[in-house]
Design a protein around this motif. Structure first.
Motif, PDB file in Angstrom:
ATOM      1  N   ASN A  43      -6.964 -52.501   5.441  1.00  0.00           N
ATOM      2  CA  ASN A  43      -8.066 -51.548   5.548  1.00  0.00           C
ATOM      3  C   ASN A  43      -7.606 -50.218   6.155  1.00  0.00           C
ATOM      4  N   ALA A  44      -8.224 -49.129   5.696  1.00  0.00           N
ATOM      5  CA  ALA A  44      -7.727 -47.784   5.999  1.00  0.00           C
ATOM      6  C   ALA A  44      -8.356 -47.132   7.224  1.00  0.00           C
ATOM      7  N   GLU A  45      -9.085 -47.884   8.039  1.00  0.00           N
ATOM      8  CA  GLU A  45      -9.719 -47.292   9.212  1.00  0.00           C
ATOM      9  C   GLU A  45      -8.690 -46.774  10.221  1.00  0.00           C
ATOM     10  N   THR A  46      -9.081 -45.751  10.954  1.00  0.00           N
ATOM     11  CA  THR A  46      -8.206 -45.197  11.989  1.00  0.00           C
ATOM     12  C   THR A  46      -8.751 -45.425  13.388  1.00  0.00           C
ATOM     13  N   THR A  47      -9.938 -46.032  13.503  1.00  0.00           N
ATOM     14  CA  THR A  47     -10.507 -46.313  14.817  1.00  0.00           C
ATOM     15  C   THR A  47      -9.725 -47.437  15.496  1.00  0.00           C
ATOM     16  N   VAL A  48      -9.713 -47.403  16.808  1.00  0.00           N
ATOM     17  CA  VAL A  48      -8.870 -48.308  17.595  1.00  0.00           C
ATOM     18  C   VAL A  48      -9.222 -49.770  17.367  1.00  0.00           C
ATOM     19  N   ASN A  49     -10.492 -50.108  17.281  1.00  0.00           N
ATOM     20  CA  ASN A  49     -10.910 -51.506  17.218  1.00  0.00           C
ATOM     21  C   ASN A  49     -11.121 -52.036  15.803  1.00  0.00           C
ATOM     22  N   ALA A  50     -10.699 -51.304  14.802  1.00  0.00           N
ATOM     23  CA  ALA A  50     -10.912 -51.734  13.419  1.00  0.00           C
ATOM     24  C   ALA A  50     -10.061 -52.952  13.069  1.00  0.00           C
ATOM     25  N   LYS A  51     -10.620 -53.798  12.196  1.00  0.00           N
ATOM     26  CA  LYS A  51      -9.881 -54.950  11.683  1.00  0.00           C
ATOM     27  C   LYS A  51      -9.085 -54.471  10.466  1.00  0.00           C
ATOM     28  N   ASN A  52      -7.855 -54.068  10.689  1.00  0.00           N
ATOM     29  CA  ASN A  52      -7.075 -53.455   9.611  1.00  0.00           C
ATOM     30  C   ASN A  52      -6.364 -54.470   8.716  1.00  0.00           C
ATOM     31  N   LEU A  53      -6.490 -55.747   9.034  1.00  0.00           N
ATOM     32  CA  LEU A  53      -5.904 -56.785   8.186  1.00  0.00           C
ATOM     33  C   LEU A  53      -6.886 -57.939   8.087  1.00  0.00           C
ATOM     34  N   PHE A  68      -9.962 -64.852   8.288  1.00  0.00           N
ATOM     35  CA  PHE A  68      -9.465 -64.231   9.509  1.00  0.00           C
ATOM     36  C   PHE A  68      -9.557 -62.723   9.376  1.00  0.00           C
ATOM     37  N   GLU A  69      -9.805 -62.056  10.504  1.00  0.00           N
ATOM     38  CA  GLU A  69      -9.760 -60.599  10.573  1.00  0.00           C
ATOM     39  C   GLU A  69      -8.953 -60.224  11.805  1.00  0.00           C
ATOM     40  N   LEU A  70      -8.035 -59.288  11.628  1.00  0.00           N
ATOM     41  CA  LEU A  70      -7.098 -58.991  12.706  1.00  0.00           C
ATOM     42  C   LEU A  70      -7.056 -57.504  13.028  1.00  0.00           C
ATOM     43  N   ASN A  71      -7.226 -57.178  14.302  1.00  0.00           N
ATOM     44  CA  ASN A  71      -6.999 -55.824  14.786  1.00  0.00           C
ATOM     45  C   ASN A  71      -5.548 -55.765  15.258  1.00  0.00           C
ATOM     46  N   ASN A 312     -16.912 -47.928  -2.358  1.00  0.00           N
ATOM     47  CA  ASN A 312     -18.080 -48.767  -2.104  1.00  0.00           C
ATOM     48  C   ASN A 312     -17.825 -49.863  -1.070  1.00  0.00           C
ATOM     49  N   LYS A 313     -16.641 -49.819  -0.436  1.00  0.00           N
ATOM     50  CA  LYS A 313     -16.255 -50.779   0.608  1.00  0.00           C
ATOM     51  C   LYS A 313     -16.466 -52.224   0.157  1.00  0.00           C
ATOM     52  N   LYS A 314     -15.806 -52.563  -0.947  1.00  0.00           N
ATOM     53  CA  LYS A 314     -15.960 -53.903  -1.507  1.00  0.00           C
ATOM     54  C   LYS A 314     -14.634 -54.460  -2.015  1.00  0.00           C
ATOM     55  N   ILE A 315     -14.559 -55.780  -2.064  1.00  0.00           N
ATOM     56  CA  ILE A 315     -13.543 -56.479  -2.832  1.00  0.00           C
ATOM     57  C   ILE A 315     -14.258 -57.045  -4.040  1.00  0.00           C
ATOM     58  N   LEU A 316     -13.814 -56.701  -5.230  1.00  0.00           N
ATOM     59  CA  LEU A 316     -14.460 -57.141  -6.465  1.00  0.00           C
ATOM     60  C   LEU A 316     -13.515 -58.038  -7.251  1.00  0.00           C
ATOM     61  N   THR A 335     -17.372 -53.967   5.984  1.00  0.00           N
ATOM     62  CA  THR A 335     -17.721 -52.872   6.892  1.00  0.00           C
ATOM     63  C   THR A 335     -16.560 -51.900   7.021  1.00  0.00           C
ATOM     64  N   PHE A 336     -15.437 -52.239   6.357  1.00  0.00           N
ATOM     65  CA  PHE A 336     -14.237 -51.409   6.403  1.00  0.00           C
ATOM     66  C   PHE A 336     -13.937 -50.854   5.011  1.00  0.00           C
ATOM     67  N   SER A 337     -12.897 -50.011   4.936  1.00  0.00           N
ATOM     68  CA  SER A 337     -12.512 -49.382   3.668  1.00  0.00           C
ATOM     69  C   SER A 337     -11.233 -50.019   3.147  1.00  0.00           C
ATOM     70  N   PRO A 338     -11.323 -50.966   2.217  1.00  0.00           N
ATOM     71  CA  PRO A 338     -10.117 -51.624   1.718  1.00  0.00           C
ATOM     72  C   PRO A 338      -9.222 -50.646   0.965  1.00  0.00           C
ATOM     73  N   GLU A 339      -7.957 -50.627   1.330  1.00  0.00           N
ATOM     74  CA  GLU A 339      -7.009 -49.673   0.752  1.00  0.00           C
ATOM     75  C   GLU A 339      -5.954 -50.359  -0.101  1.00  0.00           C
ATOM     76  N   ALA A 340      -5.558 -51.569   0.265  1.00  0.00           N
ATOM     77  CA  ALA A 340      -4.508 -52.275  -0.470  1.00  0.00           C
ATOM     78  C   ALA A 340      -4.745 -53.774  -0.377  1.00  0.00           C
ATOM     79  N   ILE A 341      -4.309 -54.505  -1.402  1.00  0.00           N
ATOM     80  CA  ILE A 341      -4.469 -55.961  -1.411  1.00  0.00           C
ATOM     81  C   ILE A 341      -3.242 -56.619  -2.012  1.00  0.00           C
ATOM     82  N   ASP A 342      -3.042 -57.884  -1.661  1.00  0.00           N
ATOM     83  CA  ASP A 342      -2.013 -58.699  -2.289  1.00  0.00           C
ATOM     84  C   ASP A 342      -2.514 -60.141  -2.295  1.00  0.00           C
TER      85      ASP A 342
END
Length: 345
Positions: A43-53, A68-71, A312-316, A335-342
């Motif tokens: 996820n592409a958030e830049t806020t400190v507490n974001a779950k970026n993975l 799982f969601e990981l900050n 649209n902040k989604k996984i489709l 609630t986050f902005s997905p930027e990349a997936i694998d």
């Protein structure tokens, strides 16, 4: 993309039970028992507490929710890549000009800190990543200076390091490595509508490089001058290519003008040719606005297309056979902005 399924059969013989398929007639095929698929989302958030993975498992469940969601501190997280054979997980932090490496990702969410962090002060805009496990080489698309960065013996790196620079003509975004044929696919952004392929990419010397083969996607161009290719996935077993197009990154209808091109028989494409995609998933029913990345599960009786839909902040999730203005099979609103997936399977 990883294929790691097992063939099992089950039959009784002389009071002994064997793991084999009970073939009722000569036309029956062994039953395929599949490994549970896992989707990794950056996820592409830049806020400190974001779950970026985030990790979704099983990825093909009826209801798609993160397990799982990981900050992990990877601000403005971009490319993410799982390597099943080595149990590695790589993730790019664009804001921090760094690459995180988890060398034992099975314990990823028990110990959230990465094993190694590679910091490259020249990595101005790290996007998608690919990995050549034979040569332990990681490739990172850096769009702002038109380079592919190569980090050799990457699993041994930690701390400050400047990757080898391959200078391209154009701005690379999505990349994927074809292990079977030892080649790197590169998507060119900014209305280029061009795909480039580099053979034996780990052996290419630093400096200006020329693609082994390149071709252009023609015929649809629904977004005209704003057409921008981003995500890419390749199935070597089906010889199929999947490429996303985001249209406008902002402004009018930016959250409605995205799509997916699907190209068959990639091995038949000739250099500098202009090709028409065999199918395209586009339209108001698709929910595609900025589909920045794509991953595929190309196994038999599976055939799923996963899309990181940023606007649209989604996984489709779509089916392999989908075409035109079709609705996704299922999805997840984040609630986050997905930027990349694998995906691992």
């Amino acid at each position: 993309m990883k294929k790691s399924f097992l063939l099992f059969t089950l039959c009784g013989f002389g009071g002994i039970i064997f793991l084999s398929a009970c073939l009722k007639n000569s036309d029956a095929q062994p039953l395929e028992i599949f490994k549970v698929s896992t989707l990794f989302v950056s996820n592409a958030e830049t806020t400190v507490n974001a779950k970026n993975l985030q990790l979704f498992k099983p990825a093909d469940s009826t209801v798609l929710v993160p397990k799982f969601e990981l900050n992990n501190g990877a601000q403005d997280a971009n490319g993410v890549l799982f390597v099943a054979s080595k149990n590695f997980l790589f993730q790019v932090s664009r804001a921090q000009k760094s690459i995180r490496l988890y060398t034992n990702s099975s314990t990823l969410f028990e110990a959230s800190l990465p094993n190694n962090i590679i910091i490259d002060s020249t990595l101005s805009s790290g996007r998608e990543i690919a990995y050549d496990e034979t040569n332990d080489a990681l490739f990172v698309a850096n769009n702002t200076d038109s380079t592919i960065r190569v980090y050799e013996k990457v699993s041994t790196l930690n701390g400050k390091y400047v990757g080898k620079k391959l200078k391209l003509s154009g701005e690379p975004w999505g990349i994927t490595y074809d292990k079977k044929n030892n080649r790197l696919f590169v998507v060119m952004d900014k209305n280029a509508l061009r795909i480039e392929i580099y053979n034996n990419p780990s052996g290419i010397e630093a400096g200006k490089v020329t693609a082994s083969l390149r071709f252009f996607i023609n015929g649809y161009k629904i977004n005209g001058a704003t057409a921008r290719l981003h995500g890419i996935a390749y199935s070597s077993q089906r010889d199929m290519l999947f490429v996303t197009e985001i249209g406008n990154a902002s402004g009018t209808n930016f959250d409605k003008d995205g799509g997916i091109y699907i190209i068959d028989k990639v091995s038949k494409i000739t250099n500098n040719s202009s090709i028409l995609a065999n199918r395209a998933i586009y339209g108001s029913n698709t929910g595609l606005g900025n589909p920045v990345d794509i991953a595929i599960d190309d196994r038999n009786i599976k055939g799923f297309i996963y899309v990181a839909e940023k606007a649209n902040k989604k996984i489709l999730v779509f089916g392999f056979g989908d075409n035109g203005n079709v609705a996704p099979i299922r999805g997840y609103t984040s609630t986050f902005s997905p930027e990349a997936i694998d995906i691992d399977y």
